[in-house]
Motif scaffolding. Structure first.
Motif, short mmCIF file in Angstrom:
data_model
loop_
_atom_site.label_atom_id
_atom_site.label_comp_id
_atom_site.label_asym_id
_atom_site.label_seq_id
_atom_site.Cartn_x
_atom_site.Cartn_y
_atom_site.Cartn_z
N THR A 187 0.80 -1.23 0.00
CA THR A 187 0.00 0.00 0.00
C THR A 187 0.82 1.27 0.00
OG1 THR A 187 -0.15 -0.05 2.43
CG2 THR A 187 -1.90 -1.14 1.18
N ASN A 188 2.12 1.15 0.24
CA ASN A 188 2.94 2.36 0.34
C ASN A 188 4.25 2.15 -0.41
OD1 ASN A 188 4.34 4.66 1.03
ND2 ASN A 188 3.92 4.53 3.21
N ARG A 189 4.35 2.73 -1.59
CA ARG A 189 5.56 2.57 -2.40
C ARG A 189 6.76 3.24 -1.77
NH1 ARG A 189 3.81 4.73 -8.14
NH2 ARG A 189 2.92 6.31 -6.75
N MET A 190 6.51 4.18 -0.85
CA MET A 190 7.62 4.87 -0.21
C MET A 190 8.27 4.04 0.89
SD MET A 190 6.19 8.79 0.05
CE MET A 190 4.64 8.33 0.82
N ALA A 191 7.60 2.96 1.31
CA ALA A 191 8.14 2.12 2.38
C ALA A 191 9.15 1.14 1.79
CB ALA A 191 7.01 1.38 3.08
N ARG A 192 10.32 1.62 1.51
CA ARG A 192 11.37 0.78 0.91
C ARG A 192 11.80 -0.29 1.91
NH1 ARG A 192 11.97 6.00 0.06
NH2 ARG A 192 13.01 6.15 2.06
#
Length: 390
Positions: free
Chosen positions: A27-32
């Motif tokens: 759900t969160n592409r920023m959560a690498r």
């Protein structure tokens, strides 16, 4: 029975965190790195399942070796996840060295008597190195917020606990064979330590990911995507905060000259390129701590903290001169462009709105004076003669 109960808890915990990190990754592409963390905790479920198979094996070696490899692989995935989240290159060389030493020493470890201190130390050493390497990655990231320091410390503590387990085995005793492992007090202690470590590290890492995702989302909401400067909302928030802290600052208002003609003559793509180029000049010339914002279509504002009016004027003249002297042939534009500037000094009790109003008044004076000029707010400093007016 006690160790088996703790193992069931560990399996449930691993499953919960595997799902939690998986949801974050989806759900969160920023959560690498979340996907790798999910894979690591998912492998933890496999590891516990293999522990339950061990008592039923006539020859325990294949399952015991599988447990060792699966858990080391789980730690490896978690290490990669932490590296990606902290934007630190994955220490592939160190990981390969740990795996090579683990595979080379595994035959020796499994040939030693079960429960012996030497076997336990060799068995746990690779885990210790892989967990400690995660702490080193966080250390190398240079991030020193409270949660980062806590996570780093927990990685090092978890690494040391692996070396403590053989000592605990010496003190409380271990089973005579792998199949009897779950019936021992050592197993209950070891698995309880694992459960506490599992929960603690995962919870802190989740908090770190949520914190960083929130901060990144906030930064995106305050940033103008075209110029990479703050948008008006972001500029007002940061500017008001700086002035509320009692800083002595100068505000520089800037506006591109004849911008409508740029769009009409060269197209909106060229106009966007001019805006991006001008914003880059403003940011490159700004001192550390300056707040740069795009507050309108072709309007910019720069708050220079701890600066005098003369500093603001020099900054504006520097940007004005550079911008007027450069062409942008990459955009198909064969001419130079100019901008006008207004400079105002923050006074006692000034709000950002007051400062913007005075800087805008000076900017309008520059526009009225012929453009491509720098003017200071009236009543603060007499203006210099026009330099290269166009």
């Amino acid at each position: 029975m006690t160790a088996a109960f703790v193992l069931v808890i560990n399996m449930c915990i691993a499953g919960i965190f595997a799902v939690a990190f998986g949801v974050i990754a989806a759900t969160n592409r920023m959560a690498r790195g979340a996907a790798f963390m999910a894979a690591g905790y998912a492998l933890g479920i496999v590891d516990v399942a293999l522990e339950f198979l061990l008592p039923f094996q006539t020859d325990p070696t294949p399952v015991a070796v599988s447990i060792f490899v699966v858990f080391l692989l789980a730690l490896s995935f978690c290490l990669i996840g932490i590296s990606r989240h902290y934007r630190v290159p994955t220490p592939r060389g160190a990981m390969i060295a740990i795996w090579a030493s683990a595979l080379l020493l595994a035959p020796l470890a499994f040939s030693l008597p079960y429960g012996s201190p030497a076997r336990g130390m060799i068995y746990q050493f690779s885990y210790c190195l892989m967990q400690g390497l995660a702490g080193v990655v966080i250390l190398r990231s240079g991030r020193r917020q409270a949660l980062d320091l806590l996570l780093m410390g927990m990685q090092f503590v978890a690494a040391l606990l692996y070396l403590v387990k053989p000592v605990i085995g010496m003190l409380v005793g271990t089973a005579a064979a792998p199949q009897a492992y779950m019936a021992t007090t050592y197993a209950a202690i070891s698995q309880t330590m694992g459960a506490v470590t599992l929960v603690a590290v995962a919870m802190v890492l989740l908090l770190v990911m949520i914190r960083d995702a929130t901060a990144e989302m906030t930064a995106r909401s305050e940033t103008d995507p075209l110029s990479s400067a703050l948008n008006r909302r972001g500029f007002e928030l940061h500017g008001e905060s700086a002035l509320a802290g009692g800083t002595r600052g100068v505000l520089v208002a800037a506006d591109l000259d004849h911008f409508k003609q740029i769009n009409d003559s060269y197209g909106h793509a060229a106009g966007d390129g001019v805006i991006a180029h001008f914003a880059a000049l403003l940011q490159d010339a700004a001192p550390e701590g300056a707040i740069v914002g795009r507050v309108g279509g072709e309007e910019f504002a720069v708050l220079l903290p701890d600066a005098l009016l003369s500093d603001g004027r020099l900054y504006a003249e520097t940007v004005r001169g550079r911008f007027a002297a450069q062409q942008l042939p990459v955009l198909g534009v064969d001419r130079c462009f100019t901008a006008s500037f207004g400079v105002a000094q923050a006074g006692r009790g000034d709000t950002l709105h007051d400062l913007l109003h005075r800087a805008d008044a000076a900017l309008y004076s520059a526009k009225a004076g012929g453009r491509n000029l720098v003017r200071v707010a009236l009543g603060e400093l007499p203006p210099l003669p026009a330099m290269g007016a166009a």
